[in-house]
Design an enzyme around this catalytic site. Structure first.
Site, PDB file in Angstrom:
ATOM      1  N   ASP A   7       0.885  -1.171   0.000  1.00  0.00           N
ATOM      2  CA  ASP A   7       0.000   0.000   0.000  1.00  0.00           C
ATOM      3  C   ASP A   7       0.920   1.217   0.000  1.00  0.00           C
ATOM      4  O   ASP A   7       1.420   1.611   1.045  1.00  0.00           O
ATOM      5  CB  ASP A   7      -0.910  -0.005   1.225  1.00  0.00           C
ATOM      6  CG  ASP A   7      -1.790   1.239   1.280  1.00  0.00           C
ATOM      7  OD1 ASP A   7      -2.314   1.647   0.226  1.00  0.00           O
ATOM      8  OD2 ASP A   7      -1.941   1.808   2.371  1.00  0.00           O
ATOM      9  N   GLU A  66      -1.224  -1.535  -4.882  1.00  0.00           N
ATOM     10  CA  GLU A  66      -2.440  -0.769  -5.144  1.00  0.00           C
ATOM     11  C   GLU A  66      -2.162   0.306  -6.191  1.00  0.00           C
ATOM     12  O   GLU A  66      -1.126   0.973  -6.154  1.00  0.00           O
ATOM     13  CB  GLU A  66      -2.954  -0.127  -3.856  1.00  0.00           C
ATOM     14  CG  GLU A  66      -4.307   0.520  -4.015  1.00  0.00           C
ATOM     15  CD  GLU A  66      -4.888   1.010  -2.700  1.00  0.00           C
ATOM     16  OE1 GLU A  66      -5.588   2.033  -2.737  1.00  0.00           O
ATOM     17  OE2 GLU A  66      -4.641   0.368  -1.655  1.00  0.00           O
ATOM     18  N   ASP A 138      -2.622   1.104   6.906  1.00  0.00           N
ATOM     19  CA  ASP A 138      -1.770   0.901   5.731  1.00  0.00           C
ATOM     20  C   ASP A 138      -1.219  -0.529   5.683  1.00  0.00           C
ATOM     21  O   ASP A 138      -1.072  -1.102   4.598  1.00  0.00           O
ATOM     22  CB  ASP A 138      -0.645   1.938   5.643  1.00  0.00           C
ATOM     23  CG  ASP A 138       0.041   2.207   6.961  1.00  0.00           C
ATOM     24  OD1 ASP A 138      -0.134   1.432   7.913  1.00  0.00           O
ATOM     25  OD2 ASP A 138       0.758   3.213   7.040  1.00  0.00           O
TER      26      ASP A 138
END
Length: 163
Positions: A7, A66, A138
């Protein structure tokens, strides 16, 4: 299959290693790279080194990251893109394949809804992986990205075997 989920962020980058076995999925490790107020190039170096370190330590087969979402602030999206680029470069230099997933795909895969809130993602990641503690958002997002990649690979494998 062992997957590193990422992330990306310019202040905090979540990292999570998830392994898929015949018995199911489990968390191997998760952490975040927490950066201060250093200039952006130094933070990008921290991301690069942090991704390289976790790949060296846990030897994942592949990396899932991501994608950048369209933010209202173009400058924020550009900085996030640079953070992603640093992580991707590290993975590629370490000879890992990289898959990219949208936040919508990740949330659907883990929670069942693309509109899931951060807390819902954290809850489902904890439940799916049988964690005793709730990871930071996160870290949970990184683990969710790895889970999404594993689910996607499992579906693709079933489709190939059915044809």
């Amino acid at each position: 299959m062992r997957v590193l989920g990422i992330d990306p962020g310019s202040r905090n980058t979540g990292l999570g290693i998830v392994e898929s076995t015949r018995e199911g999925i489990r968390s191997i490790a998760y952490r975040r790279i927490k950066m201060g107020n250093e200039p952006l190039p130094l933070r990008l170096g921290q991301i690069y080194r942090g991704v390289s370190d976790i790949i060296s330590e846990f030897n994942p087969d592949s990396v899932a990251i991501e994608q950048v979402f369209m933010a209202n602030n173009a400058k924020s999206a550009l900085v996030l893109g640079q953070a992603r680029g640093s992580a991707i470069c590290s993975a590629v230099v370490m000879d890992r394949s990289v898959a990219e997933y949208s936040a919508l795909q990740i949330k659907r895969s883990v929670v069942g809804s693309g509109n899931a809130k951060k807390e819902q993602v954290q809850h489902m990641v904890r439940a799916l992986l049988g964690l005793t503690q709730t990871p930071q958002s996160d870290e949970a997002d990184a683990l969710a990205c790895a889970i999404c990649h594993i689910h996607t690979a499992q579906v693709e494998e079933k489709l190939l075997s059915a044809s």
